[in-house]
Design an enzyme around this catalytic site. Sequence first.
Site, short mmCIF file in Angstrom:
data_model
loop_
_atom_site.label_atom_id
_atom_site.label_comp_id
_atom_site.label_asym_id
_atom_site.label_seq_id
_atom_site.Cartn_x
_atom_site.Cartn_y
_atom_site.Cartn_z
N CYS A 2 4.38 0.83 5.33
CA CYS A 2 4.28 -0.20 4.30
C CYS A 2 5.35 0.07 3.27
O CYS A 2 5.27 1.06 2.53
CB CYS A 2 2.89 -0.19 3.65
N GLU A 103 5.65 -6.79 6.82
CA GLU A 103 6.15 -5.96 7.91
C GLU A 103 7.27 -6.72 8.61
O GLU A 103 7.30 -7.96 8.60
CB GLU A 103 5.05 -5.63 8.92
#
Length: 207
Positions: A2, A103
């Site tokens: 992340c 992402e």
Amino acid sequence: MCGRFVLLTDLSDIAEYFDIQEIACDYRTGTNISPGQQVTAVVHEGKNRLVNFRWGLIPSWAKDPSIGSRMFNARAETVAEKPSFRNAFMKRRCLIVADGFYEWQKLEKVKKPFHFSLKSGRPFGFAGLYESWLSPDNKRIDSCTILTTDSNELIAPIHDRMPVILPRDSASLWIDPEHQGKEKLLSLLKPFPAEGMKMEEVTMKLG
């Protein structure tokens, strides 16, 4: 992993949702929050407090703060053993407040970004750890990292890792420093159910 996330929810709604009793932070929103920036987090110190941390954990034993640039994520599978994280795992756990995260999918020579959030539209807390570091001249830096785990079925085609999102019924246990049962804590660090999330392709300019 992340490396970018979103926080747009109003402070009053965050305070209500996370049952905050003390606001001790400079609350900032953003559509592209990245490592090295200040983030908003929830800690429990007798009461739920909303605080700021620099994103990128600096262990207390570090010689200088530059190590934080490489420690913005910690793998859930090894967090209890790694020297950089194991002390914080037992004593300094937090929730890092977000509305969504990004992402990137690798496609030959390009990377395509996708935005992930909850279908409910509610904010949530990433499982995090925090540390305080003192410089030789006693300057204090409070920093944090976001824990990651295997991706769920929604995210897996895009990336093999995802941040740990804690449901509300797990969040209070995670941030309570009185709870130090290793196996119980590790059991919380699992992929958020795919059916509770949504995905949207976004442009390369994230804001």
